[in-house]
Design a protein around this motif. Structure first.
Motif, PDB file in Angstrom:
ATOM      1  N   SER A  22       5.819 -21.097  15.167  1.00  0.00           N
ATOM      2  CA  SER A  22       5.939 -21.068  13.713  1.00  0.00           C
ATOM      3  C   SER A  22       6.270 -19.667  13.211  1.00  0.00           C
ATOM      4  CB  SER A  22       4.633 -21.555  13.086  1.00  0.00           C
ATOM      5  OG  SER A  22       4.684 -21.450  11.677  1.00  0.00           O
ATOM      6  N   GLY A  23       5.561 -18.669  13.720  1.00  0.00           N
ATOM      7  CA  GLY A  23       5.778 -17.299  13.272  1.00  0.00           C
ATOM      8  C   GLY A  23       7.136 -16.760  13.669  1.00  0.00           C
ATOM      9  N   PHE A  24       7.565 -17.061  14.888  1.00  0.00           N
ATOM     10  CA  PHE A  24       8.864 -16.582  15.374  1.00  0.00           C
ATOM     11  C   PHE A  24       9.997 -17.178  14.540  1.00  0.00           C
ATOM     12  CE2 PHE A  24      12.483 -16.486  18.330  1.00  0.00           C
ATOM     13  CZ  PHE A  24      12.422 -15.171  18.776  1.00  0.00           C
ATOM     14  N   CYS A  25       9.882 -18.480  14.259  1.00  0.00           N
ATOM     15  CA  CYS A  25      10.907 -19.155  13.463  1.00  0.00           C
ATOM     16  C   CYS A  25      10.946 -18.599  12.036  1.00  0.00           C
ATOM     17  CB  CYS A  25      10.622 -20.651  13.439  1.00  0.00           C
ATOM     18  SG  CYS A  25      11.856 -21.642  12.562  1.00  0.00           S
ATOM     19  N   ASP A  26       9.791 -18.501  11.415  1.00  0.00           N
ATOM     20  CA  ASP A  26       9.727 -18.014  10.033  1.00  0.00           C
ATOM     21  C   ASP A  26      10.280 -16.600   9.908  1.00  0.00           C
ATOM     22  OD1 ASP A  26       8.592 -20.404   9.310  1.00  0.00           O
ATOM     23  OD2 ASP A  26       6.542 -19.633   9.173  1.00  0.00           O
ATOM     24  N   LYS A  27       9.940 -15.752  10.880  1.00  0.00           N
ATOM     25  CA  LYS A  27      10.387 -14.361  10.830  1.00  0.00           C
ATOM     26  C   LYS A  27      11.915 -14.270  10.825  1.00  0.00           C
ATOM     27  CE  LYS A  27      10.728 -10.274  13.842  1.00  0.00           C
ATOM     28  NZ  LYS A  27      10.796  -9.275  12.771  1.00  0.00           N
ATOM     29  N   HIS A  28      12.554 -14.958  11.758  1.00  0.00           N
ATOM     30  CA  HIS A  28      14.006 -14.812  11.896  1.00  0.00           C
ATOM     31  C   HIS A  28      14.765 -15.534  10.782  1.00  0.00           C
ATOM     32  CE1 HIS A  28      14.074 -12.497  15.552  1.00  0.00           C
ATOM     33  NE2 HIS A  28      13.144 -13.281  16.061  1.00  0.00           N
ATOM     34  N   LEU A  61      18.518 -12.269  19.917  1.00  0.00           N
ATOM     35  CA  LEU A  61      17.445 -13.254  19.954  1.00  0.00           C
ATOM     36  C   LEU A  61      16.660 -13.186  21.266  1.00  0.00           C
ATOM     37  CD1 LEU A  61      16.202 -15.612  18.296  1.00  0.00           C
ATOM     38  CD2 LEU A  61      17.550 -17.138  19.752  1.00  0.00           C
ATOM     39  N   VAL A  62      17.373 -13.064  22.375  1.00  0.00           N
ATOM     40  CA  VAL A  62      16.702 -13.038  23.681  1.00  0.00           C
ATOM     41  C   VAL A  62      15.790 -11.830  23.799  1.00  0.00           C
ATOM     42  CG1 VAL A  62      17.069 -12.735  26.157  1.00  0.00           C
ATOM     43  CG2 VAL A  62      18.435 -14.407  24.895  1.00  0.00           C
ATOM     44  N   SER A  68       8.309 -10.594  21.923  1.00  0.00           N
ATOM     45  CA  SER A  68       7.266 -11.250  21.132  1.00  0.00           C
ATOM     46  C   SER A  68       6.492 -12.265  21.962  1.00  0.00           C
ATOM     47  CB  SER A  68       7.873 -11.924  19.901  1.00  0.00           C
ATOM     48  OG  SER A  68       8.858 -12.862  20.263  1.00  0.00           O
ATOM     49  N   LEU A  69       7.154 -12.915  22.921  1.00  0.00           N
ATOM     50  CA  LEU A  69       6.462 -13.862  23.783  1.00  0.00           C
ATOM     51  C   LEU A  69       5.437 -13.129  24.648  1.00  0.00           C
ATOM     52  CD1 LEU A  69       6.318 -16.834  24.608  1.00  0.00           C
ATOM     53  CD2 LEU A  69       8.014 -16.357  26.385  1.00  0.00           C
ATOM     54  N   GLY A  70       5.799 -11.931  25.099  1.00  0.00           N
ATOM     55  CA  GLY A  70       4.859 -11.128  25.869  1.00  0.00           C
ATOM     56  C   GLY A  70       3.623 -10.769  25.064  1.00  0.00           C
ATOM     57  N   ASN A  71       3.821 -10.421  23.797  1.00  0.00           N
ATOM     58  CA  ASN A  71       2.681 -10.103  22.930  1.00  0.00           C
ATOM     59  C   ASN A  71       1.780 -11.318  22.737  1.00  0.00           C
ATOM     60  OD1 ASN A  71       3.623  -7.487  22.565  1.00  0.00           O
ATOM     61  ND2 ASN A  71       4.772  -8.005  20.720  1.00  0.00           N
ATOM     62  N   MET A  72       2.397 -12.493  22.600  1.00  0.00           N
ATOM     63  CA  MET A  72       1.615 -13.719  22.441  1.00  0.00           C
ATOM     64  C   MET A  72       0.773 -13.992  23.686  1.00  0.00           C
ATOM     65  SD  MET A  72       1.428 -17.161  23.393  1.00  0.00           S
ATOM     66  CE  MET A  72       3.017 -17.909  23.745  1.00  0.00           C
ATOM     67  N   LEU A  73       1.355 -13.812  24.864  1.00  0.00           N
ATOM     68  CA  LEU A  73       0.633 -14.069  26.109  1.00  0.00           C
ATOM     69  C   LEU A  73      -0.543 -13.111  26.272  1.00  0.00           C
ATOM     70  CD1 LEU A  73       3.604 -14.717  28.567  1.00  0.00           C
ATOM     71  CD2 LEU A  73       2.024 -16.407  27.605  1.00  0.00           C
ATOM     72  N   GLU A  74      -0.357 -11.864  25.879  1.00  0.00           N
ATOM     73  CA  GLU A  74      -1.442 -10.890  25.971  1.00  0.00           C
ATOM     74  C   GLU A  74      -2.625 -11.293  25.088  1.00  0.00           C
ATOM     75  OE1 GLU A  74       0.044  -7.029  25.091  1.00  0.00           O
ATOM     76  OE2 GLU A  74       1.233  -6.881  26.920  1.00  0.00           O
ATOM     77  N   THR A  75      -2.326 -11.680  23.865  1.00  0.00           N
ATOM     78  CA  THR A  75      -3.386 -12.100  22.945  1.00  0.00           C
ATOM     79  C   THR A  75      -4.053 -13.380  23.429  1.00  0.00           C
ATOM     80  OG1 THR A  75      -2.215 -11.090  21.078  1.00  0.00           O
ATOM     81  CG2 THR A  75      -3.893 -12.727  20.560  1.00  0.00           C
ATOM     82  N   MET A  76      -3.249 -14.314  23.907  1.00  0.00           N
ATOM     83  CA  MET A  76      -3.780 -15.569  24.426  1.00  0.00           C
ATOM     84  C   MET A  76      -4.730 -15.313  25.596  1.00  0.00           C
ATOM     85  SD  MET A  76      -1.632 -18.885  25.809  1.00  0.00           S
ATOM     86  CE  MET A  76      -1.302 -18.224  27.462  1.00  0.00           C
ATOM     87  N   ALA A  77      -4.353 -14.416  26.483  1.00  0.00           N
ATOM     88  CA  ALA A  77      -5.191 -14.110  27.643  1.00  0.00           C
ATOM     89  C   ALA A  77      -6.519 -13.492  27.220  1.00  0.00           C
ATOM     90  CB  ALA A  77      -4.446 -13.165  28.586  1.00  0.00           C
ATOM     91  N   ILE A  78      -6.498 -12.636  26.220  1.00  0.00           N
ATOM     92  CA  ILE A  78      -7.738 -12.030  25.718  1.00  0.00           C
ATOM     93  C   ILE A  78      -8.668 -13.114  25.172  1.00  0.00           C
ATOM     94  CG2 ILE A  78      -8.707 -10.588  23.882  1.00  0.00           C
ATOM     95  CD1 ILE A  78      -6.281  -8.749  24.217  1.00  0.00           C
ATOM     96  N   ASN A 260      15.958 -23.840  18.076  1.00  0.00           N
ATOM     97  CA  ASN A 260      17.066 -24.643  17.543  1.00  0.00           C
ATOM     98  C   ASN A 260      17.221 -24.461  16.035  1.00  0.00           C
ATOM     99  OD1 ASN A 260      18.214 -25.920  19.830  1.00  0.00           O
ATOM    100  ND2 ASN A 260      16.470 -27.315  19.938  1.00  0.00           N
ATOM    101  N   LYS A 261      16.098 -24.324  15.319  1.00  0.00           N
ATOM    102  CA  LYS A 261      16.157 -24.098  13.873  1.00  0.00           C
ATOM    103  C   LYS A 261      16.795 -22.754  13.563  1.00  0.00           C
ATOM    104  CE  LYS A 261      12.132 -26.931  12.619  1.00  0.00           C
ATOM    105  NZ  LYS A 261      10.739 -26.905  12.072  1.00  0.00           N
TER     106      LYS A 261
END
Length: 275
Positions: A22-28, A61-62, A68-78, A260-261
């Motif tokens: 949701s955040g990634f889509c809204d941002k871009h 985009l890539v 940003s995916l890396g940041n999400m994984l770090e937070t998720m792991a914590i 895709n959006k």
């Protein structure tokens, strides 16, 4: 692992993916008409923009997705670690000058290949404690975990892919060793402290030998938590990695839908979908 803990882990993974998509889509999409947005700013790079709008779009985009995916994984792991451990992200306390000198010595020997990294290299470093030469220092840490069941402390430096050059590998080991000293000085013992360098996935493929030379120049294999070893540890279960990956895959369609959006907004003439 209990059923309740597995449910808690799955809930954290699902929530992390939902929030990220949701955040990634809204941002871009919010930056669609902003020439300084992540994707639109590529028009200022003539070497990229000259290749056409699709290349301009995907190249930006890539890079954004990977970071940003890396940041999400770090937070998720914590958040997952918090199920089983007391989690903090810093250590603070006394660090002795003799300890800093000793750390510099062994790091220099690693650099010159005069010493092969081993845990025994710093075992006993607590004895270097000249009271006339000490400072109080605070270190930010990726993970400082305490197992409430046995009192063990784990200091973990997480790099999503583990791709480090020589300078970074040395500085990461130096930071971990200083944290080790500060924590053992505070506890008055080295028996309950371990340090690790971790990666969220194996850049050589799950199950394959992980052999990034620059890291192995400064870390022993006993100090590594690569991919499944990392997730199993923070989940405190031998199947922690499998649970995390299974739940992530179940919800990955949310990220695909977000991509895709974004693509439809930036490349309205393209009918192809990201698969």
């Amino acid at each position: 692992m209990t059923v309740d803990k597995e449910k808690a882990i799955r809930a954290i993974v699902k929530s992390a993916v939902e929030g990220y998509a949701s955040g990634f889509c809204d941002k871009h999409i919010s930056e669609l008409h902003n020439e300084n947005g992540v994707i639109n700013s590529k028009i200022h790079n003539i070497f990229i923009s000259a290749l056409g709008p699709e290349i301009q779009y995907y190249s930006a985009l890539v890079r954004s997705l990977d970071s940003s995916l890396g940041n999400m994984l770090e937070t998720m792991a914590i958040n997952i670690a918090g199920i089983n451990y007391d989690v903090t992200q810093h250590v603070e306390g006394v660090l002795y000058g003799e300890q800093r000198t000793y750390i510099a010595k062994i790091l220099e020997e690693y650099k010159r290949h005069a010493r092969v990294p081993a845990i025994c290299d710093y075992t006993g470093i607590a004895k270097y404690s000249n009271e006339n030469d000490k400072i109080t220092k605070r270190h930010e840490s990726d993970y400082c975990l305490k197992d409430p069941e046995n009192g063990m402390h784990y200091l973990i430096e997480l790099k999503i892919g583990g791709d480090l050059d020589n300078k970074k590998a040395r500085s990461e080991k130096e930071a971990l060793l200083e944290q080790y000293c500060i924590l053992t000085n505070t506890l008055g013992s080295e028996e309950k402290v371990k340090i690790y360098f971790a990666t969220a996935y194996n850049r050589y493929g799950e199950g394959n030998e992980w052999n990034q030379g620059r890291v192995l120049q400064f870390f022993s294999k006993e100090e590594l938590l690569i991919s499944s070893d990392f997730w199993n540890m923070i989940c405190k279960a031998s199947n922690g990695y499998d649970i995390v990956i299974d739940e992530y895959k179940k919800n990955a369609n949310l990220i695909i839908s977000a991509l895709n959006k974004i693509k439809k907004a930036y490349l309205p003439d393209s009918n192809r979908k990201i698969k």
